[in-house]
Design an enzyme around this catalytic site. Structure first.
Site: not given
Ligand code: TTJ
Length: 636
Positions: A498, A496
């Site tokens: 992040d 993702d």
């Protein structure tokens, strides 16, 4: 530029070879190679701009992932090629290395990494349509997989001049044929910076409401530096250095309060990520100009030793761009300039122009030299501290970070370390691993911003220090790749935003502080699955991307298993897998896939990071404010 003569077109090879071994011509058939096709075509238009005949290039990503490139140049020549007996435009698109701008008078100053030309794009495209307007009308020719399917013919009257090319990359050749607008955007912005005054536009027609993005900078490299330094605190104005002649030199630099140096170098618009003679010339010139000035004005006393290059470059953002007729590229990625004449020339141009600048701007000169002096003191203190640690560690034996779950294998040839984002994933990895040769280092807490940190603080940083200790080979100038404790350093993070930021930051760190680790191919990215397909009585099937998912669903359908009867789980993070699943899908050497990080990838990460820090601090702040999870990972 000498008169264009169709005889200049040099005939070299046929296109079959290109389809057989595409990697030889465009590096790879991955996403990188796919984007390379665009650069090859755009470069032709940039050449026309550099010759002074074109000032605008319009690029569109069409709905079916075809690419359209249009310029307002003179148009590709349409006359019959005397040797080949076919229109020159056809020669350009079917004969390897044709283009009329190779060798001889008109040299190719722009150029993709490989500078292979339009015929390679043609060979690797399902379809190419070229329209050239030479003032007498619009003429069109169409190819499929390199072969003419529609001969050159007039399509309409047209008084304006220019060239328009539409090509669709061949899905038989490329692993993916989906274009990434951001990748193209970044490259076009860079090209616009490098070619002052050139306007490049990009429009993504796949979007619901397509909007044209315009890249056009009258300031050239000075605008580039301004862009990178947007959110940094400047120590001096932007300094521009230019020199015309056999080798054209164009440099812009500015000092900021940052601790890192940001140096980008280009040769004929190609990013030389491995540097080379032009960059060495710049560095030497910079060091000499500042030292000479500091001596002349008694800032350095007779007893003082010279300021070192590293110290003088602390906090500098500099772009060095040269244009050279016959560049020789060396190095692993063939992006290191080898021409020795560039070294002396850039060196003397920088000494000359920078010395005058400093004499005229004593306040700025003083500010930069003070900064270099404090960098020098910090470096000296760090060196002493390290020596102390080293002596201690000899007595107390080397300490390993507490969070590290080491493996039993001590030979780096056979051992590997997983650097895992997040404690829960780290826990599963520890349980799931084969402890004989796999070590696990979970990372947690705040990610350090390497940009804002001096090398001595990097050692002390609670997130990077365990990485440095575990790898065990030091950092920066002290890094010794022969001492690494693991042959494979594997980054494992969620798929993702992040995770992608963590990867970017770690790759930037490795690129800047452990470059040989990247150069020698020790860094890998783990590929956790994105989907799990399950059905009673069937073994679970893992899919690693959307394309993979589609393929596997189709395979099942072919066996008579309906889509509706299959359970699908989408993994949002590593944490959703238990230790056996993690082992099976991502860590077991028999079943996992690892992607080896190339130097280009790390350089790219470094560049993204540089720009992210420059351009996007405000939007990023907003984003972070809305994402609590994010806050712990980034030190803004
Ligand atoms: C060469 O000298 C005579 C006049 O035209 C010159 C030329 O090559 N012009 C030119 C080529 N303009 N634009 C191109 C070009 C543009 C694209 C988008 C793609 C290609 C392969 C060439």
């Amino acid at each position: 530029m000498a008169d264009y003569n169709e005889n200049q077109i040099q005939v070299l090879e046929g296109l079959e070879a290109v389809r057989k071994r595409p990697g030889m011509y465009i590096g790879s058939t991955s996403e990188r190679g796919l984007h390379h096709l665009v650069y090859e075509i755009v470069d032709n238009a940039v050449d026309e701009a550099l010759a002074g005949y074109c000032n605008e290039i319009n690029v569109e990503i069409l709905e079916d992932n075809s690419i359209s490139v249009k310029d307002n140049g003179r148009g590709i020549p349409l006359g019959i090629h005397p040797k080949m007996g076919i229109p020159a435009i056809e020669v350009v698109y079917t004969i390897l290395h044709a283009g009329g701008k190779f060798g001889g008078e008109g040299y190719k100053v722009s150029g993709g990494l490989h500078g292979v030309g339009a015929s390679v794009v043609n060979a690797l495209s399902e379809k190419v349509t070229v329209e050239s307007c030479n003032g007498d009308g619009a003429f069109q020719i169409t190819f499929e997989r390199g072969k003419v399917v529609e001969k050159l013919h007039k399509v309409r009257e047209e008084t304006k001049r220019g060239t328009k090319v539409i090509f669709k990359p061949d899905s038989e050749i490329f692993e993916t044929t989906i274009y990434n607008a951001e990748t193209l955007e970044t490259r076009f912005r860079e090209m616009a910076f490098l070619n002052k005054g050139l306007k490049i536009t990009l429009e993504d027609k796949r979007e619901e409401e397509p909007k044209q993005k315009v890249f056009h900078y009258e300031g050239g490299l000075a605008s580039f530096v301004e862009y990178i330094n947007k959110n940094k605190e400047a120590v001096c104005p932007i300094i521009s250095i230019e020199s015309k002649g056999d080798i054209e030199v164009d440099i812009a630099l500015q000092y900021t309060t940052a601790y890192s140096e940001t140096l980008l170098s280009f040769v004929n618009n190609i990013n030389t990520i491995e540097g080379g003679t032009h960059l060495d010339g710049f560095k030497r010139g910079l060091t000499k100009a500042f030292n000479d000035y500091a001596r002349k004005f008694n800032i350095l006393k007779d007893k003082d030793s010279n300021l070192q290059g590293d110290d003088i470059r602390e906090g500098v953002t500099a772009i060095v761009s040269v244009r050279i007729r016959e560049p020789e590229f060396e190095g692993q990625t063939k992006t290191k300039l080898g021409n020795s004449e560039a070294l002396g020339l850039v060196n003397s141009v920088v000494i000359d122009k920078l010395s005058s600048y400093l004499e005229e701007h004593p306040k700025e000169a003083k500010a930069v030299i003070d900064k270099a002096l404090s960098a020098s003191r910090a470096r000296e203190a760090a060196r002493k501290a390290r020596e102390l640690v080293r002596r201690k560690s000899v007595l107390e034996s080397t300490t390993l970070p507490g969070k590290l779950a080491d493996c039993t294998e001590k030979n780096a040839v056979r051992s590997e370390i997983y650097i895992v984002e997040g404690d829960s994933a780290g826990g599963s990895a520890k349980q799931g691993r084969d402890r004989t040769f796999q070590a696990i280092l979970p990372l947690w807490g705040k990610m350090l911003n390497v940009e804002k940190t001096r090398v001595d603080k990097i050692y002390d940083n609670d997130k990077l220090n365990p990485v440095i200790l575990a790898i065990g080979a030091g950092i920066g100038n002290d890094f010794d790749v022969s001492k690494i404790r693991y042959g494979k350093v594997i980054l494992m993070a969620d798929a993702d935003v992040d995770g992608s930021h963590i990867r970017t930051l770690l790759l930037t760190f490795f690129f800047r502080y452990m470059k040989p680790l990247v150069e020698e191919g020790h860094i890998y990215i783990a590929q956790p699955p994105l989907f799990k397909l399950s059905k009673k009585g069937m073994e679970d099937i893992y899919c690693y991307n959307e394309h993979d998912l589609e393929t596997k669903l189709e395979e099942l359908e072919a066996k008579g298993i309906k889509r509706e009867s299959i359970g699908m789980q989408r993994y949002k993070g590593l944490g959703e897998m238990n230790s056996e699943q993690l082992w099976e899908t991502t860590m077991n050497p028999e079943t996992r896939t690892l992607v080896q990080v190339k130097l280009e990838d790390a350089a790219e990460a470094d560049k993204i990071f540089t720009v992210l820090m420059g351009e996007e601090v405000e939007p990023r702040r907003e984003f972070i404010e809305q994402n609590a999870k994010y806050v712990k990972n980034l030190d803004v």
